[in-house]
Design a protein around this motif. Sequence first.
Motif, PDB file in Angstrom:
ATOM      1  N   SER A   1       0.814  -1.209   0.000  1.00  0.00           N
ATOM      2  CA  SER A   1       0.000   0.000   0.000  1.00  0.00           C
ATOM      3  C   SER A   1       0.848   1.261   0.000  1.00  0.00           C
ATOM      4  O   SER A   1       0.383   2.317  -0.387  1.00  0.00           O
ATOM      5  N   SER A   2       2.101   1.179   0.403  1.00  0.00           N
ATOM      6  CA  SER A   2       2.949   2.357   0.376  1.00  0.00           C
ATOM      7  C   SER A   2       3.470   2.639  -1.034  1.00  0.00           C
ATOM      8  O   SER A   2       4.041   3.693  -1.277  1.00  0.00           O
ATOM      9  N   TYR A   3       3.279   1.736  -1.944  1.00  0.00           N
ATOM     10  CA  TYR A   3       3.658   1.953  -3.340  1.00  0.00           C
ATOM     11  C   TYR A   3       2.510   2.687  -4.008  1.00  0.00           C
ATOM     12  O   TYR A   3       1.478   2.116  -4.326  1.00  0.00           O
ATOM     13  N   SER A   4       2.691   3.969  -4.220  1.00  0.00           N
ATOM     14  CA  SER A   4       1.624   4.832  -4.708  1.00  0.00           C
ATOM     15  C   SER A   4       1.748   5.087  -6.208  1.00  0.00           C
ATOM     16  O   SER A   4       2.740   4.715  -6.842  1.00  0.00           O
ATOM     17  N   ALA A   5       0.759   5.773  -6.725  1.00  0.00           N
ATOM     18  CA  ALA A   5       0.803   6.182  -8.133  1.00  0.00           C
ATOM     19  C   ALA A   5       1.991   7.111  -8.369  1.00  0.00           C
ATOM     20  O   ALA A   5       2.644   7.049  -9.414  1.00  0.00           O
ATOM     21  N   ASP A   6       2.283   7.955  -7.398  1.00  0.00           N
ATOM     22  CA  ASP A   6       3.456   8.840  -7.524  1.00  0.00           C
ATOM     23  C   ASP A   6       4.750   8.032  -7.568  1.00  0.00           C
ATOM     24  O   ASP A   6       5.664   8.351  -8.331  1.00  0.00           O
ATOM     25  N   ALA A   7       4.831   6.981  -6.748  1.00  0.00           N
ATOM     26  CA  ALA A   7       6.028   6.124  -6.756  1.00  0.00           C
ATOM     27  C   ALA A   7       6.149   5.412  -8.097  1.00  0.00           C
ATOM     28  O   ALA A   7       7.252   5.278  -8.631  1.00  0.00           O
ATOM     29  N   ALA A   8       5.030   4.981  -8.648  1.00  0.00           N
ATOM     30  CA  ALA A   8       5.052   4.311  -9.954  1.00  0.00           C
ATOM     31  C   ALA A   8       5.537   5.268 -11.036  1.00  0.00           C
ATOM     32  O   ALA A   8       6.346   4.894 -11.889  1.00  0.00           O
ATOM     33  N   LYS A   9       5.076   6.514 -10.979  1.00  0.00           N
ATOM     34  CA  LYS A   9       5.514   7.509 -11.962  1.00  0.00           C
ATOM     35  C   LYS A   9       6.999   7.807 -11.786  1.00  0.00           C
ATOM     36  O   LYS A   9       7.747   7.858 -12.764  1.00  0.00           O
ATOM     37  N   ALA A  10       7.432   7.970 -10.557  1.00  0.00           N
ATOM     38  CA  ALA A  10       8.838   8.260 -10.279  1.00  0.00           C
ATOM     39  C   ALA A  10       9.743   7.105 -10.715  1.00  0.00           C
ATOM     40  O   ALA A  10      10.886   7.323 -11.107  1.00  0.00           O
ATOM     41  N   GLY A  11       9.238   5.898 -10.663  1.00  0.00           N
ATOM     42  CA  GLY A  11      10.035   4.724 -11.015  1.00  0.00           C
ATOM     43  C   GLY A  11      10.052   4.381 -12.487  1.00  0.00           C
ATOM     44  O   GLY A  11      10.703   3.416 -12.894  1.00  0.00           O
ATOM     45  N   SER A  12       9.382   5.172 -13.319  1.00  0.00           N
ATOM     46  CA  SER A  12       9.257   4.801 -14.733  1.00  0.00           C
ATOM     47  C   SER A  12      10.611   4.755 -15.446  1.00  0.00           C
ATOM     48  O   SER A  12      10.850   3.847 -16.245  1.00  0.00           O
ATOM     49  N   ASP A  13      11.508   5.695 -15.173  1.00  0.00           N
ATOM     50  CA  ASP A  13      12.814   5.676 -15.833  1.00  0.00           C
ATOM     51  C   ASP A  13      13.633   4.481 -15.354  1.00  0.00           C
ATOM     52  O   ASP A  13      14.327   3.837 -16.135  1.00  0.00           O
ATOM     53  N   PHE A  14      13.523   4.164 -14.070  1.00  0.00           N
ATOM     54  CA  PHE A  14      14.191   2.992 -13.506  1.00  0.00           C
ATOM     55  C   PHE A  14      13.697   1.728 -14.208  1.00  0.00           C
ATOM     56  O   PHE A  14      14.486   0.898 -14.648  1.00  0.00           O
ATOM     57  N   ARG A  15      12.371   1.586 -14.331  1.00  0.00           N
ATOM     58  CA  ARG A  15      11.800   0.398 -14.978  1.00  0.00           C
ATOM     59  C   ARG A  15      12.203   0.313 -16.443  1.00  0.00           C
ATOM     60  O   ARG A  15      12.440  -0.772 -16.961  1.00  0.00           O
ATOM     61  N   PHE A  16      12.294   1.470 -17.106  1.00  0.00           N
ATOM     62  CA  PHE A  16      12.697   1.492 -18.509  1.00  0.00           C
ATOM     63  C   PHE A  16      14.074   0.861 -18.675  1.00  0.00           C
ATOM     64  O   PHE A  16      14.286   0.021 -19.550  1.00  0.00           O
ATOM     65  N   GLY A  17      15.015   1.241 -17.827  1.00  0.00           N
ATOM     66  CA  GLY A  17      16.347   0.640 -17.869  1.00  0.00           C
ATOM     67  C   GLY A  17      16.329  -0.815 -17.440  1.00  0.00           C
ATOM     68  O   GLY A  17      17.017  -1.664 -18.007  1.00  0.00           O
ATOM     69  N   ALA A  18      15.518  -1.102 -16.439  1.00  0.00           N
ATOM     70  CA  ALA A  18      15.468  -2.462 -15.887  1.00  0.00           C
ATOM     71  C   ALA A  18      14.962  -3.480 -16.904  1.00  0.00           C
ATOM     72  O   ALA A  18      15.394  -4.632 -16.887  1.00  0.00           O
ATOM     73  N   ARG A  19      14.090  -3.068 -17.785  1.00  0.00           N
ATOM     74  CA  ARG A  19      13.574  -4.009 -18.793  1.00  0.00           C
ATOM     75  C   ARG A  19      14.699  -4.571 -19.650  1.00  0.00           C
ATOM     76  O   ARG A  19      14.763  -5.770 -19.903  1.00  0.00           O
ATOM     77  N   ASP A  20      15.590  -3.701 -20.109  1.00  0.00           N
ATOM     78  CA  ASP A  20      16.720  -4.177 -20.914  1.00  0.00           C
ATOM     79  C   ASP A  20      17.656  -5.039 -20.084  1.00  0.00           C
ATOM     80  O   ASP A  20      18.138  -6.072 -20.548  1.00  0.00           O
ATOM     81  N   VAL A  21      17.908  -4.611 -18.859  1.00  0.00           N
ATOM     82  CA  VAL A  21      18.852  -5.328 -17.999  1.00  0.00           C
ATOM     83  C   VAL A  21      18.333  -6.721 -17.670  1.00  0.00           C
ATOM     84  O   VAL A  21      19.048  -7.717 -17.827  1.00  0.00           O
ATOM     85  N   VAL A  22      17.096  -6.801 -17.228  1.00  0.00           N
ATOM     86  CA  VAL A  22      16.521  -8.101 -16.839  1.00  0.00           C
ATOM     87  C   VAL A  22      16.480  -9.049 -18.031  1.00  0.00           C
ATOM     88  O   VAL A  22      16.907 -10.198 -17.937  1.00  0.00           O
ATOM     89  N   ALA A  23      16.007  -8.569 -19.160  1.00  0.00           N
ATOM     90  CA  ALA A  23      15.890  -9.429 -20.350  1.00  0.00           C
ATOM     91  C   ALA A  23      17.253  -9.858 -20.866  1.00  0.00           C
ATOM     92  O   ALA A  23      17.424 -10.994 -21.305  1.00  0.00           O
ATOM     93  N   SER A  24      18.232  -8.966 -20.790  1.00  0.00           N
ATOM     94  CA  SER A  24      19.544  -9.281 -21.356  1.00  0.00           C
ATOM     95  C   SER A  24      20.416 -10.122 -20.436  1.00  0.00           C
ATOM     96  O   SER A  24      21.271 -10.874 -20.910  1.00  0.00           O
TER      97      SER A  24
END
Length: 139
Positions: free
Chosen positions: A25-48
């Motif tokens: 519940s502490s993971y908010s919509a604001d946290a999701a928005k703030a984490g978007s650049d992190f997730r963008f990089g993480a997609r390549d890292v995790v898959a590769s």
Amino acid sequence: MKKLIFLAVPLLALGACDGMQSGASSYSADAAKAGSDFRFGARDVVASLDPVCAFTEQDERLAQYDPLRKRLNALEERIAGTALAVDLAIVRADYEHYWTVNEASCGETDTGETAELLAAELQKIANGLDRMEAAAGVT
């Protein structure tokens, strides 16, 4: 009396579900928005770093991934217990789920193009890690 019990059971179940979700519940919509650049990089890292179709099977070439895996492990330790840890878990779960519902047709490994493909892949991982580290405030 049966109606009261009948209504109480779903309400208790909903309460239990809410209790299970309380950690997220502490993971908010604001946290999701703030984490978007992190997730963008993480997609390549995790898959590769966990490819469905590898470029090589040669140990000396596979060892080139080790420093990048160590960087990811260090970053994971740094973000443990934060919203970014949730973001990374989401990226990993999405990647794993994708490959449970899709199939890959892998080509030949260790061809004449492998060195170039591997170098590009390693650079892509490093760039993704740079992006993740910057988003996490790690320099």
